[in-house]
Scaffold this motif. Structure first.
Motif, mmCIF file in Angstrom:
data_model
loop_
_atom_site.group_PDB
_atom_site.id
_atom_site.type_symbol
_atom_site.label_atom_id
_atom_site.label_comp_id
_atom_site.label_asym_id
_atom_site.label_seq_id
_atom_site.Cartn_x
_atom_site.Cartn_y
_atom_site.Cartn_z
ATOM 1 N N ASP A 58 0.827 -1.219 0.000
ATOM 2 C CA ASP A 58 0.000 0.000 0.000
ATOM 3 C C ASP A 58 0.854 1.259 0.000
ATOM 4 O O ASP A 58 0.338 2.371 0.160
ATOM 5 N N GLY A 59 2.149 1.090 -0.152
ATOM 6 C CA GLY A 59 3.051 2.240 -0.180
ATOM 7 C C GLY A 59 3.362 2.828 1.171
ATOM 8 O O GLY A 59 3.857 3.951 1.269
ATOM 9 N N ILE A 60 3.110 2.078 2.256
ATOM 10 C CA ILE A 60 3.332 2.585 3.610
ATOM 11 C C ILE A 60 4.469 1.817 4.273
ATOM 12 O O ILE A 60 4.465 0.586 4.318
ATOM 13 N N TYR A 61 5.436 2.570 4.786
ATOM 14 C CA TYR A 61 6.551 1.994 5.540
ATOM 15 C C TYR A 61 6.585 2.681 6.905
ATOM 16 O O TYR A 61 6.522 3.911 6.981
ATOM 17 N N THR A 62 6.663 1.895 7.968
ATOM 18 C CA THR A 62 6.708 2.456 9.308
ATOM 19 C C THR A 62 7.969 1.977 10.015
ATOM 20 O O THR A 62 8.616 1.032 9.584
#
Length: 283
Positions: A58-62
């Protein structure tokens, strides 16, 4: 009722050129793999200490940014008991592995690869990490030769607030407005303004455009919609500075002094700090 705890975040705009699909995810992975601390001020260093890829599709990196003190063991040591510089014998008894550093604090971050926005927690339980320090850290990692060879130069700007722009334009008399625009990514805008700017800079082999508006003698600049439109773009792709006068006399203001500040309070008995930060970012 439990005491509500403050949480806050700043935002960085990370831009690569060229920027084909998927490049920002590759970029955050690459700078994490460096495993390199970057000095952010004095003896304080910061590094990406954790990267989660569970939402990469989803294009999310944490993950986490950890800051710590890096001791220079080659500098003189002081003996507070004897009130004098420590002797070589005293120093020889000190044994600290090179990989251990004191005063560590961790802050959450979220990188939205599709919008190339890097959200960084700036307050955690009384400890702070300024968005400018986060910018220094990312800039230091992006400047690594292995990164520049693969991604070219990364432009990392602090996203500034719309309220800050209003404050900049609120001078009683505005004699000069300086708008600086660095080469933006056009794919996040609804119209072609930024795309035209990017094409203009590309054709000139340039990475920055500076627009200077000066007032007529004995006149004050009145920011119209056209100037405000350019200035709003600069909040994410540069900066806006005004020079003139207020009630105190000659002065100047810059949107650099008004970074975007996301903040809230949360109940630690109801939600975790991780969840509170995620809610703050809206991602």
């Amino acid at each position: 009722m439990a005491r509500r705890i403050k949480i806050s975040s700043g935002v960085l705009n990370v831009r690569l050129h060229p920027h084909p699909e998927g490049i920002y995810g590759e970029f955050i992975e690459a700078i994490y793999q460096l495993r390199r601390p970057v000095r952010i001020r004095g003896d304080r260093y910061a590094m990406l200490s954790l990267l989660s890829r569970t939402e990469a599709n989803d294009g999310i990196y944490t993950g986490l940014i950890t800051t710590f003190t890096k001791i220079d063991t080659t500098e003189p040591w002081f003996d507070t008991d004897n009130l004098k510089e420590a002797s070589e014998k005293d120093i020889s008894r000190i044994s600290i592995p090179d990989s251990l550093h004191p005063n560590a604090t961790s802050f959450h971050f979220l990188f939205d690869a599709r919008r190339h926005r890097f959200y960084v927690q700036t307050y955690s339980k009384g400890r702070t990490l300024s968005v400018r320090s986060a910018q220094r850290m990312l800039g230091g990692l992006a400047a690594d030769l292995a990164i520049t060879r693969r991604f070219n130069e990364a432009v990392i700007d602090i996203v500034q607030s719309k309220a800050g722009l209003e404050a900049v334009f609120a001078l009683t008399v505005i004699k000069r407005v300086t708008v600086t625009l660095t080469k933006p990514n056009a794919d996040v805008f609804d119209d072609d303004f930024d795309e035209n700017i990017e094409g203009f800079l590309e054709e000139l082999h340039s990475k920055k455009l500076t627009l200077i508006v000066e007032a007529e003698p004995r006149q004050s600049i009145t920011p119209n919609e056209g100037l405000r439109r350019v200035s709003r773009s600069a909040l994410e792709h540069g900066s806006v500075k005004t020079e003139g006068r207020d009630e105190q006399g000659a002065t100047q203001r810059s949107t650099d002094d008004y970074p975007e500040d996301l903040h809230d309070k949360y109940d630690p008995d109801a939600v975790s700090e991780t969840h509170a930060f995620r809610q703050l970012t809206g991602r």
